[in-house]
Scaffold this active site. Structure first.
Site, short mmCIF file in Angstrom:
data_model
loop_
_atom_site.label_atom_id
_atom_site.label_comp_id
_atom_site.label_asym_id
_atom_site.label_seq_id
_atom_site.Cartn_x
_atom_site.Cartn_y
_atom_site.Cartn_z
N SER A 70 2.98 29.32 7.58
CA SER A 70 3.71 29.93 6.47
C SER A 70 2.83 30.54 5.38
CB SER A 70 4.67 28.92 5.84
OG SER A 70 5.81 28.76 6.67
N LYS A 125 0.49 28.49 -1.77
CA LYS A 125 1.41 28.35 -0.63
C LYS A 125 0.88 27.35 0.39
CE LYS A 125 5.18 29.64 1.50
NZ LYS A 125 5.25 28.27 2.09
N LYS A 169 3.65 34.10 4.55
CA LYS A 169 4.61 34.57 3.54
C LYS A 169 3.92 35.10 2.29
CE LYS A 169 8.36 31.53 5.12
NZ LYS A 169 7.74 30.63 6.10
N SER A 176 10.04 27.82 1.49
CA SER A 176 9.36 28.47 2.62
C SER A 176 10.38 28.86 3.68
CB SER A 176 8.29 27.56 3.23
OG SER A 176 7.40 28.30 4.03
#
EC number: 3.4.16.4
Length: 476
Positions: free
Chosen positions: A85, A247, A88, A145
């Site tokens: 992720s 993140k 992202k 997420s």
């Protein structure tokens, strides 16, 4: 002497020199480029020393001094791994470019397709045929997420997730991320979706410096959506002093990943760890590496040009189509201007009016002039003409703060109330909360982002005439 994180000083694809750049600045870029090569060559020895004391809790790691771009620690930083992720971050980087160009506003409603709704968890469980506002999709990516929200962004910006992934990969090349390939917008498993710790550090540095008006959203600790409250997966926001984002990521193939940015006083570190066996070991590795290198971090930003800013050159999003788009090479580039852009219709995604991209595999890329600018502290990355170093009237570098509260709910309520009272003044400006500590208590600043200095002041004056307290201030 340190190895330096190398940003591509000669971006390819949709990047060319602007005619105003003088021969002397071209010479400076050549000197800078040679210096970077020498530093990287010397950095090989430093990397080996660092890896002799590698943190066994993760498979790869890098710690960078954000003030100087010096690499303070490197462990398998160029080994290919799955980003999960962390993907992202690039999804949002591309979206921010379209927002600054006026193609989307925070209130633009994005349509949810069956493909987006079918994404595997984690997700918001969006329904096919429904819509979600850009501002909510952004916070869903940052906190929850949400994979379905990532696919929604991809399809509304790029026409299809497959095409959006091409845009992401080309953007990565433009930024100097030479070893990263994207195949989807969420980071769900794909054997061809690969990156390195070094590339993710480059991306983190760029999203902070290229889009300061939007970066603050990565500080969001909680996100309320349709009666549910989502907590940010990044535990460092709650436990490690000075953390500003950004993140986490996890799949079975990748292990536990984390990109983090931390600022204490005038010192600013960026770290990336990949391949932790558990989230707690990943977090422990990150905080341990940061702790070890605070003493080596510089408290002064480098006055020299350590790298040339890569201004984003993404193509216009194509019209949605069932046929796959072969290439995005011939598309135009959205660019920012100093005057506020016309706002896209809120009811429809901006992609609906975009031109169709024609296949151009065998064609040379069409290019538009983009100024390459030094990322000195006084220069914004969205300059499109020769900038004045003394100028502070730059689009996007200022916030309007409308309150400060000890409760995140109160801060959110304040943002909603002010926006409802002054919709025309605040249209196109992202609402967010930023946290700080005072007297051992956590406070939440309610802010709107994306103003020039002049616009922030005039907006605040207009709000005060409506008896709404506010303050205009530069983005931290």
């Amino acid at each position: 002497m340190f190895e330096q994180l190398k940003f591509d000083s000669e971006p390819r694809g949709s990047w060319i020199r602007s005619s105003w750049i003088s021969k002397s600045s071209a010479s400076m870029r050549q000197v800078t480029k040679i210096s970077l090569v020498l530093l990287l060559a010397l950095g090989v020895t430093l990397t080996h020393v660092g890896e002799a004391f590698a943190d066994k809790r993760v498979k790869a790691a890098i710690i960078v001094d954000a003030n100087t771009n010096n690499v303070l620690y490197s462990q398998s930083a160029d080994v290919l791994r799955s980003p999960a992720s962390l993907t992202k971050i690039m999804t949002l980087y591309v979206l921010f470019a379209y927002m600054r160009a006026g193609r989307f506003s925070p209130d633009t409603q994005l349509k949810v397709s069956k493909h987006a709704a079918s994404q595997s968890p984690t997700k918001l469980y969006l329904k096919p045929g429904s819509t979600i506002a850009v501002k909510d999709a952004i916070k869903a990516l940052v906190t929850k997420s949400a994979n379905d929200a990532a696919a929604v962004i991809a399809e509304n910006v790029g026409g299809s997730e497959e095409n959006f992934a091409r845009i992401m990969t080309q953007t990565a090349r433009n930024l100097g991320m030479k070893n990263t390939t994207y195949r989807n917008a969420s980071g769900l498993p794909n054997n061809e979706q690969l990156t390195t710790a070094r590339d993710q550090a480059i991306l983190a540095m760029h999203i902070m410096q290229d889009y300061p008006e939007y970066y603050s959203v990565f500080e969001t600790k909680y996100f309320d959506y349709k009666g549910r409250k989502y907590r940010n997966h990044n535990r460092l926001l709650f436990t490690y002093k000075g953390t500003t984002g950004i993140k986490t990521g996890y799949t079975r193939a990748s292990g536990f990943n984390l990109t983090a940015a931390v600022q204490r006083g005038d010192k600013h570190l960026v770290g990336v760890v990949l391949g932790g066996s558990t989230s707690s070991l990943r977090n422990a590795a990150m905080t341990s590496l940061l702790d070890k290198h605070w003493s080596r971090a510089s408290s002064k930003k480098s006055g020299a040009t350590n790298f040339i800013a890569s201004l984003l050159g993404t193509p216009n999003p194509p019209r949605p189509s069932r046929k796959p788009v072969v290439s995005v090479a011939s598309a135009a580039v959205p660019v920012a201007s100093h005057t506020p852009p016309a706002q896209p219709a809120v009811a429809q995604p901006a992609v609906a009016q975009a031109p169709v991209v024609q296949p151009a595999v065998a064609q040379p890329a069409q290019q538009r002039p983009i100024v390459q600018a030094s990322l000195a502290p006084s220069l914004a990355p969205n300059r499109l003409s020769a900038p004045s170093p003394a100028s502070t009237n730059r689009m996007g570098d200022y916030h309007v703060q409308v309150g400060s509260y000890t409760s995140p709910a109160d801060a959110q309520n304040r943002l909603g109330m002010v926006r409802q009272r002054a919709p025309q003044l605040l249209d196109g400006h992202l609402p967010f909360t930023a946290t700080f500590e005072k007297d051992n208590k956590e406070w939440y600043r309610a802010r709107f982002a994306g103003f020039s200095k002049t616009d922030a002041r005039s907006t605040c004056e207009a709000l005060k005439r409506m008896r709404l307290d506010c303050i205009a201030l530069a983005a931290e």
